[in-house]
Scaffold this motif. Sequence first.
Motif, mmCIF file in Angstrom:
data_model
loop_
_atom_site.group_PDB
_atom_site.id
_atom_site.type_symbol
_atom_site.label_atom_id
_atom_site.label_comp_id
_atom_site.label_asym_id
_atom_site.label_seq_id
_atom_site.Cartn_x
_atom_site.Cartn_y
_atom_site.Cartn_z
ATOM 1 N N MET A 1 26.497 -2.770 42.057
ATOM 2 C CA MET A 1 25.697 -1.574 42.219
ATOM 3 C C MET A 1 25.229 -1.432 43.662
ATOM 4 S SD MET A 1 21.945 -0.486 40.802
ATOM 5 C CE MET A 1 21.917 -1.873 39.729
ATOM 6 N N LEU A 2 25.400 -0.261 44.220
ATOM 7 C CA LEU A 2 24.879 0.004 45.552
ATOM 8 C C LEU A 2 23.409 0.390 45.454
ATOM 9 C CD1 LEU A 2 27.775 2.147 47.123
ATOM 10 C CD2 LEU A 2 27.420 -0.333 47.258
ATOM 11 N N ALA A 3 22.661 0.101 46.506
ATOM 12 C CA ALA A 3 21.250 0.456 46.551
ATOM 13 C C ALA A 3 20.919 0.997 47.929
ATOM 14 C CB ALA A 3 20.381 -0.754 46.231
ATOM 15 N N ILE A 4 19.906 1.811 48.000
ATOM 16 C CA ILE A 4 19.387 2.274 49.282
ATOM 17 C C ILE A 4 18.158 1.447 49.624
ATOM 18 C CG2 ILE A 4 18.190 4.168 50.460
ATOM 19 C CD1 ILE A 4 20.000 6.117 49.001
ATOM 20 N N GLY A 5 18.113 0.954 50.851
ATOM 21 C CA GLY A 5 16.932 0.283 51.362
ATOM 22 C C GLY A 5 16.355 1.112 52.491
ATOM 23 N N VAL A 6 15.049 1.334 52.454
ATOM 24 C CA VAL A 6 14.367 2.119 53.480
ATOM 25 C C VAL A 6 13.269 1.261 54.107
ATOM 26 C CG1 VAL A 6 13.152 4.256 54.025
ATOM 27 C CG2 VAL A 6 14.778 4.204 52.113
ATOM 28 N N ASP A 7 13.327 1.099 55.422
ATOM 29 C CA ASP A 7 12.340 0.323 56.169
ATOM 30 C C ASP A 7 11.437 1.311 56.898
ATOM 31 O OD1 ASP A 7 10.913 -1.636 57.417
ATOM 32 O OD2 ASP A 7 12.550 -2.393 58.654
ATOM 33 N N ILE A 8 10.197 1.426 56.438
ATOM 34 C CA ILE A 8 9.281 2.454 56.928
ATOM 35 C C ILE A 8 8.320 1.843 57.944
ATOM 36 C CG2 ILE A 8 7.599 4.205 56.255
ATOM 37 C CD1 ILE A 8 8.748 3.763 53.326
ATOM 38 N N GLY A 9 8.359 2.338 59.169
ATOM 39 C CA GLY A 9 7.489 1.823 60.218
ATOM 40 C C GLY A 9 6.638 2.918 60.832
ATOM 41 N N GLY A 10 5.767 2.511 61.730
ATOM 42 C CA GLY A 10 4.871 3.462 62.361
ATOM 43 C C GLY A 10 5.561 4.408 63.313
ATOM 44 N N THR A 11 6.757 4.023 63.807
ATOM 45 C CA THR A 11 7.474 4.881 64.757
ATOM 46 C C THR A 11 8.811 5.382 64.220
ATOM 47 O OG1 THR A 11 8.500 2.953 65.821
ATOM 48 C CG2 THR A 11 6.414 3.745 66.724
ATOM 49 N N LYS A 12 9.405 4.651 63.257
ATOM 50 C CA LYS A 12 10.710 5.091 62.749
ATOM 51 C C LYS A 12 10.865 4.742 61.281
ATOM 52 C CE LYS A 12 13.649 1.042 63.729
ATOM 53 N NZ LYS A 12 12.586 0.081 63.959
ATOM 54 N N ILE A 13 11.723 5.489 60.622
ATOM 55 C CA ILE A 13 12.124 5.233 59.237
ATOM 56 C C ILE A 13 13.621 4.960 59.273
ATOM 57 C CG2 ILE A 13 12.335 6.189 56.918
ATOM 58 C CD1 ILE A 13 9.961 8.053 57.664
ATOM 59 N N ALA A 14 14.016 3.726 58.968
ATOM 60 C CA ALA A 14 15.431 3.333 58.987
ATOM 61 C C ALA A 14 15.882 3.089 57.562
ATOM 62 C CB ALA A 14 15.628 2.077 59.828
ATOM 63 N N ALA A 15 17.082 3.559 57.232
ATOM 64 C CA ALA A 15 17.578 3.433 55.860
ATOM 65 C C ALA A 15 19.061 3.122 55.864
ATOM 66 C CB ALA A 15 17.315 4.721 55.077
ATOM 67 N N GLY A 16 19.511 2.465 54.803
ATOM 68 C CA GLY A 16 20.922 2.146 54.690
ATOM 69 C C GLY A 16 21.335 1.961 53.245
ATOM 70 N N VAL A 17 22.643 2.076 53.003
ATOM 71 C CA VAL A 17 23.227 1.792 51.686
ATOM 72 C C VAL A 17 23.667 0.331 51.713
ATOM 73 C CG1 VAL A 17 25.071 2.336 50.066
ATOM 74 C CG2 VAL A 17 23.978 4.168 51.390
ATOM 75 N N VAL A 18 23.144 -0.455 50.775
ATOM 76 C CA VAL A 18 23.345 -1.905 50.770
ATOM 77 C C VAL A 18 24.167 -2.310 49.555
ATOM 78 C CG1 VAL A 18 22.180 -4.146 50.803
ATOM 79 C CG2 VAL A 18 21.093 -2.158 51.890
ATOM 80 N N ASP A 19 25.195 -3.148 49.786
ATOM 81 C CA ASP A 19 25.985 -3.634 48.655
ATOM 82 C C ASP A 19 25.463 -4.986 48.189
ATOM 83 O OD1 ASP A 19 27.000 -5.625 50.342
ATOM 84 O OD2 ASP A 19 28.974 -4.701 50.548
ATOM 85 N N THR A 20 26.125 -5.569 47.190
ATOM 86 C CA THR A 20 25.627 -6.806 46.591
ATOM 87 C C THR A 20 25.760 -8.017 47.495
ATOM 88 O OG1 THR A 20 27.782 -7.090 45.507
ATOM 89 C CG2 THR A 20 26.035 -6.018 44.237
ATOM 90 N N ASP A 21 26.524 -7.907 48.576
ATOM 91 C CA ASP A 21 26.651 -8.994 49.544
ATOM 92 C C ASP A 21 25.655 -8.873 50.690
ATOM 93 O OD1 ASP A 21 28.826 -10.205 48.200
ATOM 94 O OD2 ASP A 21 30.220 -8.770 49.112
ATOM 95 N N GLY A 22 24.797 -7.858 50.637
ATOM 96 C CA GLY A 22 23.824 -7.660 51.696
ATOM 97 C C GLY A 22 24.383 -6.935 52.904
ATOM 98 N N SER A 23 25.554 -6.341 52.769
ATOM 99 C CA SER A 23 26.153 -5.575 53.862
ATOM 100 C C SER A 23 25.667 -4.126 53.800
ATOM 101 C CB SER A 23 27.679 -5.604 53.776
ATOM 102 O OG SER A 23 28.165 -6.924 53.889
ATOM 103 N N ILE A 24 25.462 -3.527 54.974
ATOM 104 C CA ILE A 24 25.045 -2.131 55.055
ATOM 105 C C ILE A 24 26.289 -1.273 55.255
ATOM 106 C CG2 ILE A 24 23.707 -0.437 56.356
ATOM 107 C CD1 ILE A 24 21.734 -2.632 57.032
ATOM 108 N N LEU A 25 26.546 -0.372 54.307
ATOM 109 C CA LEU A 25 27.754 0.436 54.330
ATOM 110 C C LEU A 25 27.570 1.746 55.094
ATOM 111 C CD1 LEU A 25 28.878 -0.001 50.608
ATOM 112 C CD2 LEU A 25 29.320 -1.485 52.587
ATOM 113 N N ALA A 26 26.356 2.230 55.141
ATOM 114 C CA ALA A 26 26.041 3.457 55.878
ATOM 115 C C ALA A 26 24.574 3.383 56.268
ATOM 116 C CB ALA A 26 26.307 4.692 55.034
ATOM 117 N N GLN A 27 24.224 3.997 57.376
ATOM 118 C CA GLN A 27 22.867 3.852 57.886
ATOM 119 C C GLN A 27 22.415 5.148 58.563
ATOM 120 O OE1 GLN A 27 22.518 0.208 60.018
ATOM 121 N NE2 GLN A 27 20.308 0.285 60.237
#
Length: 314
Positions: A1-27
Motif C-alpha cells: 500500500m502506498l501512503a502519503i507523508g506530509v512534514d509540516i514546518g514553520g516555513t515549508k510543507i513537504a510531502a511525498g508518496v511513500v512505498d513499503t520500503d520507505g522510498s519516496i516515489l513522488a514529492q
Amino acid sequence: MLAIGVDIGGTKIAAGVVDTDGSILAQTRRDTDATDAHSVDLGVVDVCRELMADHEVGAIGLAAPGFVSADRATVSFTPNLPWRDHDLRGAVATALRTDVPIVVENDANAAGWAEFQFGVARDVDDMVTLTLGTGLGGAIVSGGILLRGRWGVAAEIGHMRVVPDGHYCGCGQMGCWEQYVSGSALVRDAQAVAQTRPDRAARIIELAGGKWRKISGHHVTSAAEEGDELAVELLATIGRWVGEGAASVAALLDPELFVVGGGLSAAGELVMAPARAAFSAHLSAGGHHPEARFAVASMGNDAGIVGAGDLARR
C-alpha cells in the motif's frame, strides 16, 4: 500500500508518496502560510490533493511540530504554527472529501520512526533519536514500539531541565536541555563571543559577512571544519551537552542506540566525538553499565515524510 507523508514546518510543507520500503516515489512542497490555522490546513490539503491525483494511496500521515493528542487527530499545541487544540485530521479529511485513513504524528516521532524502520537504527529494537535543530526534538522506540505516552506527548526530550535557573526556554521553563544542544544555542553562544571578543571570533564573523548578528550555525560549522579554534570549541561544548544529557536518558530508558539528527548533525565528529566522551564520563555505574552507541541519522530531510507515511500505513 502506498501512503502519503506530509512534514509540516514553520516555513515549508513537504510531502511525498511513500512505498513499503520507505522510498519516496513522488514529492512536492509548499511554503507555509502561518497567518492562521486555516491557511496552514489549506497548504496541507493542497499537497495531498496534488499527490493523490496521480497515485492511489491507502493512508495519509501528517507530521506536525507540536503536541499531538493520543488519538492522533488533534494538534494540542505547537509553538511555531497557529494551531491550538486543532482537529487537523478532521479539517484535512473534510477538505479532501476522502475516506482514506488520516493519522497525525509528532514530527520528531515521524523522523525517529523512519530511522528505526529504514535508516541507521533498522537493526535495533531500543533507540532514542535526538534532532538537533532550532530546538531539540526526540523520539523513543522501546522494544520495537514507538512511545507516545498517555496523552500522546512523550519524548519532548528537549524540555528535560538540565540547569536549574539556566537559560530561559520558549516552553516557559528555565534550563531546558534544548537551550544547550540546539542550533539556537550554538548561534547564541557564537554571537556572544563575537560581541565581547571579536578577535577570537574573527573567522566566524568573516564568514558571516563581517556582521556578528548574521552569524548562523553553518558559519560556525564551516569555520570548525577549517580548524578555527573557537568554532571547534563551540561545537565541542554542544557535543558535551549531548553526551551528558544522553547519560541521564540512558539511566531511564537503557537504549542500544542514540541517533543524532537535525542540522547540527552535519558537523559529524566535531559534535559526535565529544558527545561519546561525555556520555561515557557521566554514565551511572561507569565501567559496569553497558554503553549505548551513537550514530548520525541517515534519512536526511526526507525522514519526516517517510516516517509519517509509514506510521499512517501501519
